[in-house]
Design a protein around this motif. Structure first.
Motif, PDB file in Angstrom:
ATOM      1  N   THR A  60       1.063  -1.005  -0.076  1.00 28.77           N
ATOM      2  CA  THR A  60      -0.020  -0.014  -0.101  1.00 28.77           C
ATOM      3  C   THR A  60       0.978   1.191   0.105  1.00 28.77           C
ATOM      4  OG1 THR A  60      -0.086   0.154   2.160  1.00 28.77           O
ATOM      5  CG2 THR A  60      -1.813  -1.273   1.205  1.00 28.77           C
ATOM      6  N   SER A  61       0.233   2.557   0.043  1.00 22.92           N
ATOM      7  CA  SER A  61       0.734   3.647  -0.025  1.00 22.92           C
ATOM      8  C   SER A  61       1.705   3.674   1.394  1.00 22.92           C
ATOM      9  CB  SER A  61       0.082   4.925  -0.135  1.00 22.92           C
ATOM     10  OG  SER A  61      -0.677   4.584  -1.257  1.00 22.92           O
ATOM     11  N   ALA A  62       2.895   4.183   1.237  1.00 21.62           N
ATOM     12  CA  ALA A  62       3.719   4.385   2.224  1.00 21.62           C
ATOM     13  C   ALA A  62       3.069   5.424   3.417  1.00 21.62           C
ATOM     14  CB  ALA A  62       5.231   4.869   1.970  1.00 21.62           C
ATOM     15  N   LEU A  63       3.320   4.680   4.717  1.00 23.10           N
ATOM     16  CA  LEU A  63       2.568   5.871   5.647  1.00 23.10           C
ATOM     17  C   LEU A  63       3.702   7.057   5.910  1.00 23.10           C
ATOM     18  CD1 LEU A  63       1.655   2.773   8.411  1.00 23.10           C
ATOM     19  CD2 LEU A  63       0.319   4.138   6.771  1.00 23.10           C
ATOM     20  N   THR A  64       4.835   6.858   5.875  1.00 25.42           N
ATOM     21  CA  THR A  64       5.872   7.758   5.909  1.00 25.42           C
ATOM     22  C   THR A  64       6.889   7.484   4.889  1.00 25.42           C
ATOM     23  OG1 THR A  64       7.344   6.543   7.406  1.00 25.42           O
ATOM     24  CG2 THR A  64       5.720   7.813   8.477  1.00 25.42           C
ATOM     25  N   PRO A  65       7.953   8.256   4.448  1.00 16.58           N
ATOM     26  CA  PRO A  65       8.772   7.899   3.583  1.00 16.58           C
ATOM     27  C   PRO A  65       9.676   6.556   3.970  1.00 16.58           C
ATOM     28  CG  PRO A  65       8.752  10.117   4.043  1.00 16.58           C
ATOM     29  CD  PRO A  65       7.931   9.731   5.007  1.00 16.58           C
ATOM     30  N   ILE A 115      -1.643 -12.742   4.623  1.00 18.07           N
ATOM     31  CA  ILE A 115      -0.167 -12.130   5.247  1.00 18.07           C
ATOM     32  C   ILE A 115      -0.728 -10.765   5.417  1.00 18.07           C
ATOM     33  CG2 ILE A 115       2.041 -11.582   4.681  1.00 18.07           C
ATOM     34  CD1 ILE A 115       1.841 -14.082   2.659  1.00 18.07           C
ATOM     35  N   VAL A 116      -0.192 -10.187   6.611  1.00 13.69           N
ATOM     36  CA  VAL A 116      -0.177  -8.645   6.950  1.00 13.69           C
ATOM     37  C   VAL A 116       1.231  -8.238   7.329  1.00 13.69           C
ATOM     38  CG1 VAL A 116      -2.485  -8.370   6.972  1.00 13.69           C
ATOM     39  CG2 VAL A 116      -1.254  -8.812   9.147  1.00 13.69           C
ATOM     40  N   GLY A 117       1.832  -7.342   7.016  1.00 11.42           N
ATOM     41  CA  GLY A 117       3.016  -7.154   7.645  1.00 11.42           C
ATOM     42  C   GLY A 117       3.457  -5.470   7.292  1.00 11.42           C
ATOM     43  N   ALA A 118       4.398  -5.025   7.572  1.00  8.95           N
ATOM     44  CA  ALA A 118       5.144  -3.604   7.332  1.00  8.95           C
ATOM     45  C   ALA A 118       6.672  -3.776   7.085  1.00  8.95           C
ATOM     46  CB  ALA A 118       4.760  -2.714   8.322  1.00  8.95           C
ATOM     47  N   GLU A 119       7.156  -3.134   6.359  1.00  3.01           N
ATOM     48  CA  GLU A 119       8.626  -2.587   6.255  1.00  3.01           C
ATOM     49  C   GLU A 119       9.021  -1.489   6.778  1.00  3.01           C
ATOM     50  OE1 GLU A 119      11.170  -4.051   2.736  1.00  3.01           O
ATOM     51  OE2 GLU A 119       9.071  -4.152   1.884  1.00  3.01           O
TER      52      GLU A 119
END
Length: 179
Positions: A60-65, A115-119
């Motif tokens: 998805t769109s980045a929450l922050t850069p 799957i759900v996650g964040a980088e």
């Protein structure tokens, strides 16, 4: 004590979608002591597993850069064994010398996961991630239960397969290097 880890590679189909293929290996060895006053034998659990997974991830769109969440789905396949529980002696058919199989996870498993996650990007080419995989569907073909007796024939009991829908999956962390 043991290890549980893996390695995977992703290929970006578009800026916001990737295919991922991974290999997983696990090894664990534990002694199971017989703790009763009657005669018995210690057991052991020594699990060696190999797995393969194929996932499709949508970013998805980045929450922050520096933070980019993602979700997706995938399939996995895992084979593992071998379990020998502690046993009481004597048993009705003579002295039981060994018992193998018929524990949760022994055998082969095929599953579908959400799957759900964040980088979190440390640098433009390096990130760390955290993700959770929910077992949407899982089919396990259990290993057969084998009882071996002193001075008698072994007895093999066929174990059925088990199916689960919407169960606890796994949580993990990763390091990503972009080329």
């Amino acid at each position: 004590a043991g290890i549980n880890g893996g390695i995977s590679g992703s290929y970006f189909l578009k800026d916001n979608a990737a295919g991922r293929v991974g290999l997983q290996a696990l090894y664990s060895s534990t002694s199971i002591p017989w703790n009763a006053t009657a005669a018995g034998s210690d057991g052991s659990s020594s699990i060696f597993g190999l797995g393969v997974g194929v996932d499709y991830l949508m970013y998805t769109s980045a929450l922050t850069p520096r933070v980019r969440p993602y979700c997706g789905g995938g399939e996995n396949f895992m084979m593992q064994s071998d379990y020998k529980p502690a046993n009481a002696n004597p048993v009705p058919n003579g002295n039981l010398t060994e018992r193998k199989g018929a524990t949760a996870g022994d055998g082969t498993t095929f599953g579908l996961v959400g799957i759900v996650g964040a980088e979190f990007f440390l640098y433009p080419e390096i990130s760390v991630s955290a993700e959770y995989q929910l077992n949407v569907f899982s089919l396990t073909s259990n290993a057969d239960l084998v009882n071996s007796y002193q001075g008698a024939a072994s007895v093999t009991t066929k174990q059925g397969s088990t199916t689960s829908i919407l169960g606890f999956g796994s949580a993990g962390a990763g390091i990503h290097i972009y080329f």
